[in-house]
Each structure stands twice: as C-alpha cells, then as structure tokens.
Design an enzyme around this catalytic site. Structure first.
Site, PDB file in Angstrom:
ATOM      1  N   LYS A 114     -27.166  -2.274 -20.976  1.00  0.00           N
ATOM      2  CA  LYS A 114     -28.170  -1.760 -20.032  1.00  0.00           C
ATOM      3  C   LYS A 114     -29.492  -1.516 -20.764  1.00  0.00           C
ATOM      4  O   LYS A 114     -30.548  -1.957 -20.336  1.00  0.00           O
ATOM      5  CB  LYS A 114     -27.656  -0.431 -19.446  1.00  0.00           C
ATOM      6  CG  LYS A 114     -28.589   0.212 -18.461  1.00  0.00           C
ATOM      7  CD  LYS A 114     -28.267   1.670 -18.179  1.00  0.00           C
ATOM      8  CE  LYS A 114     -26.824   1.936 -17.846  1.00  0.00           C
ATOM      9  NZ  LYS A 114     -26.636   3.248 -17.200  1.00  0.00           N
ATOM     10  N   LYS A 126     -23.457   7.563 -25.953  1.00  0.00           N
ATOM     11  CA  LYS A 126     -23.135   8.426 -24.815  1.00  0.00           C
ATOM     12  C   LYS A 126     -22.374   9.635 -25.345  1.00  0.00           C
ATOM     13  O   LYS A 126     -21.738   9.570 -26.397  1.00  0.00           O
ATOM     14  CB  LYS A 126     -22.244   7.684 -23.813  1.00  0.00           C
ATOM     15  CG  LYS A 126     -22.294   8.223 -22.409  1.00  0.00           C
ATOM     16  CD  LYS A 126     -23.463   7.655 -21.639  1.00  0.00           C
ATOM     17  CE  LYS A 126     -23.613   8.234 -20.264  1.00  0.00           C
ATOM     18  NZ  LYS A 126     -24.561   7.473 -19.459  1.00  0.00           N
ATOM     19  N   GLY A 165     -29.448  13.286 -19.666  1.00  0.00           N
ATOM     20  CA  GLY A 165     -28.462  13.765 -18.694  1.00  0.00           C
ATOM     21  C   GLY A 165     -27.565  12.654 -18.180  1.00  0.00           C
ATOM     22  O   GLY A 165     -27.776  11.473 -18.434  1.00  0.00           O
ATOM     23  N   ASP A 166     -26.532  13.053 -17.478  1.00  0.00           N
ATOM     24  CA  ASP A 166     -25.649  12.158 -16.726  1.00  0.00           C
ATOM     25  C   ASP A 166     -24.976  13.097 -15.715  1.00  0.00           C
ATOM     26  O   ASP A 166     -25.488  14.191 -15.443  1.00  0.00           O
ATOM     27  CB  ASP A 166     -24.640  11.449 -17.657  1.00  0.00           C
ATOM     28  CG  ASP A 166     -23.960  10.254 -16.984  1.00  0.00           C
ATOM     29  OD1 ASP A 166     -24.556   9.182 -16.930  1.00  0.00           O
ATOM     30  OD2 ASP A 166     -22.825  10.397 -16.479  1.00  0.00           O
ATOM     31  N   SER A 379     -36.519   7.184 -19.724  1.00  0.00           N
ATOM     32  CA  SER A 379     -36.233   8.045 -20.872  1.00  0.00           C
ATOM     33  C   SER A 379     -36.947   7.516 -22.104  1.00  0.00           C
ATOM     34  O   SER A 379     -37.452   8.280 -22.927  1.00  0.00           O
ATOM     35  CB  SER A 379     -34.729   8.076 -21.151  1.00  0.00           C
ATOM     36  OG  SER A 379     -34.106   9.066 -20.370  1.00  0.00           O
TER      37      SER A 379
END
Ligand code: GLU
Length: 447
Positions: A114, A126, A165-166, A379
């Site tokens: 991505k 992550k 964030g997620d 981001s």
C-alpha cells in the site's frame, strides 16, 4: 513447483497459527505470479520472496496499567517492522481485543505494498495491542497509552518508524502517545502521525482515508464508463473511515444508505447525509461500539440486529469496518443483487474465496491496498510537514491526496495492461506495489 508456490508452502508451514497473515501472503504472491515467473531464476537465487514475507524485526512487550479501581491490568503490545526498503517503517497501531501477532503481521505485510503504491518514501510496519478502548474512561486510556509508549519509544523515530492510528486508535490516543513520547525523548519530532492540528498534525488527515477511497472509486467507475453521481452506496462500519467516505460520497452526488457496527446494520433509504454523517462521530465517540442508536435518533431508518449490510441492493459496496467482513455467503448475496462494483476501504475486508466468486461473476474489485492508501499517504505528508517545520493548508492536502489516488489507479491499470491481467485491479495493484519494493531491495544487496 513454481517459486511462488514454493514460498507459499514454506510460509504456511512456518506460520500455521496465523491465518490472516497466510491469507494476505497467498493473495499477494498468487497475484504477482506473472512478474515473478518472468524473473524466477534471479528472484529465487536472491531469495527475494522469502525475504519479503519475513519481517525485518518484530517486537512484543508487556503493557501494565492501573484501571480506575486501582486494579493492575496487563496487555500485550506489538510492533512489526516489516520492510524498510523504500523508507522508514510506516503504519498504524490497532487497539482491539482480537489483536495478536498474526493480525499485526497481516496488516504490516499489506502496508508494504500500500505504502509503495502511494509513490512516497515509506516502508511498511504495523503495531498495536489486545487492549480494548471501548468502555474505558479517558484516564484509563491515557494510562494505557503512556505505558504502551514507555516501551515502544525506543523502537521508533522520525527516520526509523512512524506509527499512526488504526482501529481503536484515533486522535485522542495519538495525543496521549505523543505526549509520553515527547516527555521521554525530550523531542518534538513528528514521530507519530494522525496528531491533532494543535500538535503538528495535518489539516485534512481525519477525512483523508475516506476521501481517498472515494477518489479511487470515482476513477474506477470512470474507467468503466460510469459515474458516482446518482449511485446508491452501501457502507459498513461507523468510524472514521465510514465518516470520511460518506462525506465525500454525498459531496459527489451519491446516496449512502447503510452503516454497520458489531451489533448489526442500519438501512436509511432517505440517505445518510448532512447532520446524519456528523452524528457518526458522536456515535463512535460514545465508546459503546454500537450503531443501533442511529435508528432511535432517525426513526425512518431501520436497524437489523446481528446482520451485515451486504444483502441490501446497491450500485456500489464499500466495506469500511474490518478484515474478512465479506465472506462467501455475503458475496453470493451481493451478486444476486446485481453487484457490479466493490471498493475496499477496510484492510482485507474480503476473504479470498469471496474475491474469487465475485471476480468469476464479473464484479470489479478495487483492493484495499490501493483504495485506502490515502490515509497513509496523508500521514507521509504530515511527516514532511513536521520535518520541514511548516504547515500545509487543507486545500493543499486535498489536492495532493487527489493526485496520489488518481496515480494509484493509473499505476494499477498500467500493470494490468503490461501483464495482460484484464480488469483485475487486485493483481494490478499488487504488482505495481511489489515491483517498486523489489527493485529497491535488489539495489540494496542482501539485507
Ligand atoms: N491505519 C492506516 C492504514 O491502514 C493508516 C496508517 C498510517 O497513517 O500510518 O493505512
């Protein structure tokens, strides 16, 4: 056995207890087969695929914190630094009870491709925790975030690893994480993104993922001679991504008819627009993690307990909630309703079996790695804002975001054409994202 199949078999053997990670590895490696086959000898000798499926580093740590009753609680924290071939590790933190290493590895693996598709210099990573922010007080969230950062700070930095964030990590959590990072490091360096604008955050970051999804969907429809205006759209979720997606869809003249939560889904045939979209923020902010109150506030809407919105007839389906929310039965219901387009806003929302069924039945799928890349792209713009000690306006950001999303679509189509993949946008995105990372790795030697 082909090199792709060999590596898939090895990954299955080594990671048998991580089904989500296996799912994404299988999806990506299978779809980049034409590129790998064309370079099989070279890639095999250099163990390129074995290296790409193995995180460069993974950290697991204890997060003890004190709840409002004075009871000590213990959660687990993770950061998987998957691939830094094209830039510092970049990717969000997920706080959700389902989090374990397999979820973080799946998300980190997806993030590599991505981030590559954005064309920006960001690697893949992550992190997260099995901590559940729902139902916690503000002070409990703060104490948890401070404890989490007290361990994580030593692994991150503006040129090393930049979390964001997620699910379960929004502006409030990023604020607490940043406060603790700054206090420990004595450094105001933009190591986290998704900050409030008061803290060096980017104007427009909150809506970026959703806006990006809609720009991508617009390009996808345009390519097939259609437009968003007048289309009926079924969304799932009711958090930040659903909100941003609904805002932009309304602006471009589409009609949003569903949202969903863990409790069921809402069907509002009048359209979810105007103050109803703002209400989503209130609903999410309540900390209850249910969407049923929407039907109490807007009595024309119907609530379907325990169901997902995929049985509703719509022109376009945009899952915005979580992984594997569209399974084979959902895919069958969508096809039976004449579904032509699916655009994935959540990470890996469709199972591989459902993807196959949808493709066989002529549904065009905009994959999440491409469609939701606008969040992480912004981001990266936030990183450059912080590094340049400057401020960008929301209009600057929206213009860059739109360009990036249009380019992502173009790159995916170009890869489809180059490798004769027809309309398979999943393979096109995977190949385009993979190629950039692979080429960078090849230049860097065996590392
Ligand atoms: N969690 C988002 C994603 O899945 C954003 C990551 C980021 O901004 O670093 O792409």
């Amino acid at each position: 056995m082909s090199y792709v199949d060999e590596v898939i078999a090895k990954v299955k053997e080594k990671n048998a207890s991580e089904p989500e990670f296996l799912q994404t590895v299988e999806e990506v490696l299978t779809s980049i087969r034409p590129l790998v086959d064309a370079n099989e000898e070279k890639y095999r000798k250099l163990a390129l695929l074995e290296r790409i499926v193995e995180p460069e580093r993974q950290v697991k740590f204890r997060v003890p914190w004190v709840d409002d009753n004075g009871q000590v609680q213990v959660n687990i924290g993770y950061r998987v630094q998957f691939n830094s071939a094209i830039g510092p590790y970049k990717g969000g933190l997920r706080f959700h009870p389902s989090v374990y290493i397999g979820i973080i590895k799946f998300l980190g693996f997806e993030q590599i491709f991505k981030n590559s598709l954005t064309g920006l210099p960001i690697g893949g990573g992550k992190g997260g925790s099995d901590f559940d922010p729902n139902g916690k007080s503000d002070m409990e969230i703060m104490r948890f975030c401070q404890s989490f950062m007290t361990e994580l700070f030593r692994h991150i930095g503006p040129d090393t690893d930049v979390p964001a964030g997620d699910i379960g990590v929004g502006g409030r959590e990023i604020g607490y994480l940043m406060g603790q990072y700054k206090r420990i490091r004595d450094c105001y360096d933009g190591t986290l993104t998704g900050k409030g604008t008061e803290n060096g955050g980017l104007a427009g970051r909150a809506e970026a993922t959703g806006y990006g999804v809609v720009f991508y969907a617009r390009e996808m429809l345009k390519h097939f001679g259609e437009e968003l205006k007048g289309k009926t759209v079924a969304l799932s979720g009711f958090g930040n991504v659903t909100w941003g997606t609904a805002l932009k869809l309304n602006e471009l003249g589409a009609k949003v008819i569903t949202i969903s939560g863990p409790d069921g889904y809402i069907l509002d045939e009048d359209g979810i627009s105007g103050e109803k979209v703002d209400y989503l923020l209130e609903l999410r902010g309540s900390g209850k993690n249910i969407c049923s109150p929407y039907a109490e506030k807007y009595p024309n809407a119907k609530f379907f307990k325990g169901e997902k919105p995929w049985g509703v007839k719509a022109d376009l389906y945009i899952p915005c909630a979580t992984q594997n929310e569209i399974r084979i039965d959902d895919a069958k219901a969508m096809v039976a309703n004449g579904c032509k387009f699916l655009c994935e806003a959540a990470n890996m929302p469709t199972t591989n079996e459902a993807i196959e069924y949808l493709k066989e039945n002529g549904v065009v799928i905009g994959p999440s790695k491409a469609a939701n890349a606008g969040g992480v792209a912004c981001s990266c713009i936030e990183m450059s804002q912080n590094a340049g000690h400057t401020i960008f306006t929301a209009d600057d950001v929206y213009a860059q975001l739109e360009n990036i999303m249009v380019n992502i679509f173009k790159q995916s189509i170009a890869a489809c054409e180059k490798y004769g993949l027809g309309d398979d946008l999943i393979a096109g995105a995977n190949i385009a994202g993979f190629e950039r990372v692979a080429n960078a790795m090849l230049l860097q030697g065996i590392v």
